[in-house]
Design a protein around this motif. Structure first.
Motif, PDB file in Angstrom:
ATOM      1  N   LEU A  35       0.849  -1.189   0.000  1.00 38.42           N
ATOM      2  CA  LEU A  35       0.000   0.000   0.000  1.00 38.42           C
ATOM      3  C   LEU A  35       0.880   1.233   0.000  1.00 38.42           C
ATOM      4  CD1 LEU A  35      -2.750   1.491   0.447  1.00 38.42           C
ATOM      5  CD2 LEU A  35      -2.322   1.216   2.897  1.00 38.42           C
ATOM      6  N   GLY A  36       0.719   2.080  -0.999  1.00 37.01           N
ATOM      7  CA  GLY A  36       1.473   3.327  -1.067  1.00 37.01           C
ATOM      8  C   GLY A  36       0.626   4.491  -0.604  1.00 37.01           C
ATOM      9  N   VAL A  37       1.192   5.331   0.250  1.00 33.50           N
ATOM     10  CA  VAL A  37       0.500   6.516   0.738  1.00 33.50           C
ATOM     11  C   VAL A  37       1.442   7.709   0.662  1.00 33.50           C
ATOM     12  CG1 VAL A  37      -1.040   5.251   2.282  1.00 33.50           C
ATOM     13  CG2 VAL A  37       1.128   6.088   3.142  1.00 33.50           C
ATOM     14  N   LEU A  38       0.869   8.906   0.694  1.00 34.62           N
ATOM     15  CA  LEU A  38       1.670  10.123   0.740  1.00 34.62           C
ATOM     16  C   LEU A  38       2.122  10.381   2.166  1.00 34.62           C
ATOM     17  CD1 LEU A  38      -0.317  12.531  -1.591  1.00 34.62           C
ATOM     18  CD2 LEU A  38       1.870  11.445  -2.024  1.00 34.62           C
ATOM     19  N   ALA A  39       3.305  10.943   2.301  1.00 35.64           N
ATOM     20  CA  ALA A  39       3.882  11.165   3.625  1.00 35.64           C
ATOM     21  C   ALA A  39       3.036  12.117   4.466  1.00 35.64           C
ATOM     22  CB  ALA A  39       5.304  11.702   3.486  1.00 35.64           C
ATOM     23  N   LEU A  51       3.087  -1.121   4.291  1.00 35.56           N
ATOM     24  CA  LEU A  51       2.897   0.304   4.055  1.00 35.56           C
ATOM     25  C   LEU A  51       4.176   0.907   3.494  1.00 35.56           C
ATOM     26  CD1 LEU A  51       0.946   2.718   4.430  1.00 35.56           C
ATOM     27  CD2 LEU A  51       2.027   3.074   6.646  1.00 35.56           C
ATOM     28  N   ILE A  52       4.063   1.622   2.371  1.00 29.77           N
ATOM     29  CA  ILE A  52       5.196   2.303   1.761  1.00 29.77           C
ATOM     30  C   ILE A  52       4.820   3.771   1.606  1.00 29.77           C
ATOM     31  CG2 ILE A  52       6.744   2.406  -0.220  1.00 29.77           C
ATOM     32  CD1 ILE A  52       6.040  -0.551  -0.720  1.00 29.77           C
ATOM     33  N   VAL A 100      -1.696  -0.977  -4.312  1.00 32.71           N
ATOM     34  CA  VAL A 100      -2.788  -0.062  -4.002  1.00 32.71           C
ATOM     35  C   VAL A 100      -2.180   1.262  -3.578  1.00 32.71           C
ATOM     36  CG1 VAL A 100      -4.788   0.342  -2.495  1.00 32.71           C
ATOM     37  CG2 VAL A 100      -4.233  -1.979  -3.198  1.00 32.71           C
ATOM     38  N   LEU A 101      -2.787   2.367  -4.012  1.00 28.62           N
ATOM     39  CA  LEU A 101      -2.361   3.668  -3.496  1.00 28.62           C
ATOM     40  C   LEU A 101      -3.541   4.331  -2.831  1.00 28.62           C
ATOM     41  CD1 LEU A 101      -3.381   6.399  -5.186  1.00 28.62           C
ATOM     42  CD2 LEU A 101      -1.691   5.623  -6.806  1.00 28.62           C
ATOM     43  N   CYS A 102      -3.251   5.143  -1.841  1.00 27.07           N
ATOM     44  CA  CYS A 102      -4.292   5.857  -1.121  1.00 27.07           C
ATOM     45  C   CYS A 102      -3.826   7.286  -0.911  1.00 27.07           C
ATOM     46  CB  CYS A 102      -4.584   5.187   0.216  1.00 27.07           C
ATOM     47  SG  CYS A 102      -6.037   5.882   1.014  1.00 27.07           S
ATOM     48  N   ALA A 103      -4.675   8.233  -1.293  1.00 32.56           N
ATOM     49  CA  ALA A 103      -4.348   9.650  -1.148  1.00 32.56           C
ATOM     50  C   ALA A 103      -5.624  10.402  -0.811  1.00 32.56           C
ATOM     51  CB  ALA A 103      -3.730  10.188  -2.427  1.00 32.56           C
ATOM     52  N   GLU A 104      -5.439  11.559  -0.204  1.00 32.66           N
ATOM     53  CA  GLU A 104      -6.570  12.397   0.141  1.00 32.66           C
ATOM     54  C   GLU A 104      -6.644  13.532  -0.870  1.00 32.66           C
ATOM     55  OE1 GLU A 104      -8.350  12.963   4.534  1.00 32.66           O
ATOM     56  OE2 GLU A 104      -6.405  13.842   4.159  1.00 32.66           O
ATOM     57  N   ASP A 105      -7.809  13.702  -1.485  1.00 34.76           N
ATOM     58  CA  ASP A 105      -8.004  14.733  -2.498  1.00 34.76           C
ATOM     59  C   ASP A 105      -9.217  15.563  -2.110  1.00 34.76           C
ATOM     60  OD1 ASP A 105      -7.675  16.136  -4.896  1.00 34.76           O
ATOM     61  OD2 ASP A 105      -9.044  14.783  -5.960  1.00 34.76           O
ATOM     62  N   ASN A 106      -8.980  16.833  -1.738  1.00 35.34           N
ATOM     63  CA  ASN A 106     -10.059  17.736  -1.316  1.00 35.34           C
ATOM     64  C   ASN A 106     -10.915  17.097  -0.219  1.00 35.34           C
ATOM     65  OD1 ASN A 106      -9.222  19.591  -3.223  1.00 35.34           O
ATOM     66  ND2 ASN A 106     -10.610  18.773  -4.786  1.00 35.34           N
ATOM     67  N   ARG A 107     -10.245  16.583   0.800  1.00 37.99           N
ATOM     68  CA  ARG A 107     -10.867  15.942   1.959  1.00 37.99           C
ATOM     69  C   ARG A 107     -11.637  14.665   1.604  1.00 37.99           C
ATOM     70  NH1 ARG A 107      -9.692  18.893   6.292  1.00 37.99           N
ATOM     71  NH2 ARG A 107      -9.666  21.141   6.095  1.00 37.99           N
ATOM     72  N   GLN A 108     -11.445  14.170   0.419  1.00 42.47           N
ATOM     73  CA  GLN A 108     -12.047  12.910  -0.012  1.00 42.47           C
ATOM     74  C   GLN A 108     -10.933  11.882  -0.152  1.00 42.47           C
ATOM     75  OE1 GLN A 108     -15.190  12.073  -0.408  1.00 42.47           O
ATOM     76  NE2 GLN A 108     -14.776  10.036  -1.192  1.00 42.47           N
ATOM     77  N   LEU A 109     -11.120  10.734   0.457  1.00 41.91           N
ATOM     78  CA  LEU A 109     -10.118   9.679   0.406  1.00 41.91           C
ATOM     79  C   LEU A 109     -10.275   8.911  -0.897  1.00 41.91           C
ATOM     80  CD1 LEU A 109      -7.884   8.625   2.238  1.00 41.91           C
ATOM     81  CD2 LEU A 109      -9.493   6.983   3.147  1.00 41.91           C
ATOM     82  N   LEU A 110      -9.185   8.819  -1.659  1.00 44.83           N
ATOM     83  CA  LEU A 110      -9.178   8.111  -2.936  1.00 44.83           C
ATOM     84  C   LEU A 110      -8.234   6.925  -2.837  1.00 44.83           C
ATOM     85  CD1 LEU A 110      -9.805   7.910  -6.000  1.00 44.83           C
ATOM     86  CD2 LEU A 110      -7.794   9.350  -6.357  1.00 44.83           C
ATOM     87  N   THR A 111      -8.729   5.755  -3.221  1.00 41.97           N
ATOM     88  CA  THR A 111      -7.924   4.539  -3.201  1.00 41.97           C
ATOM     89  C   THR A 111      -7.952   3.952  -4.600  1.00 41.97           C
ATOM     90  OG1 THR A 111      -8.660   4.184  -0.929  1.00 41.97           O
ATOM     91  CG2 THR A 111      -7.569   2.346  -2.026  1.00 41.97           C
TER      92      THR A 111
END
Length: 176
Positions: free
Chosen positions: A79-83, A111-112, A131-142
């Motif tokens: 799983l990749g996430v932004l720092a 977790l990476i 899988v990547l997970c990021a937050e975009d305009n307070r919406q969680l995108l996976t």
């Protein structure tokens, strides 16, 4: 007796050929056990009891156990996430949800962390993460590049994140 021996002997190259062309590691594991058992049976029938015992113990049982450990330890969902993008609570909740969703399939979640979204998306394209997970305009995108993971994770993540299947182009479709 001779026809029986010829039939059993014909099984050895047949099962070996099946093993070579097997793409599923668990099916290959079972077929490897069959190859070893057939070889041990042939050795025993031909009078080489010591070779048959060695094949049964080392060639079949030990190699299958080692191969099973190797296959099992390689089952990781990366799983990749932004720092800086996800809060600790959101990240903990996401990790726990993913662990529960993939636990029946014996997958571990690794977790990476990536510093930028560009590097995160590049890691998905280069198949470094599943899988990547990021937050975009307070919406969680996976996003996932694996269709099977999309199918497994959709029910678990549907209520609190948008899960998107992002198929990567194949070698033939990729721009040169």
């Amino acid at each position: 007796m001779d026809n029986w021996l010829i039939a059993v002997t014909a099984l050895l190259p047949l099962t070996a050929l099946m093993l070579v062309f097997q793409s599923n590691p668990y099916h290959a594991l079972v077929i490897r056990g069959i190859v070893g058992a057939v070889a041990a049976l042939i050795y025993a029938v031909l009078g080489a009891a010591d070779v048959a015992l060695t094949e049964a113990l080392v060639g079949t049982m030990l190699s299958i156990m080692l191969y099973a450990v190797a296959v099992r330890s390689s089952l990781v969902l990366r799983l990749g996430v932004l720092a800086s993008a996800l809060s600790t609570d959101t990240l903990d909740h996401l990790l726990e949800t993913l662990r529960v969703a993939v636990a029946p399939y014996h997958l571990r979640v690794e977790l990476i962390v990536y510093p930028t979204f560009g590097q995160l998306k590049s890691a998905l394209h280069q198949r470094d993460i599943h899988v990547l997970c990021a937050e975009d305009n307070r919406q969680l995108l996976t996003m996932t590049r694996v269709a099977r993971l999309y199918t497994l994770l959709k029910p678990a993540l549907a209520e609190w994140t948008d899960l998107v299947y992002y198929p990567l182009p194949t070698e033939e479709e990729a721009p040169q």
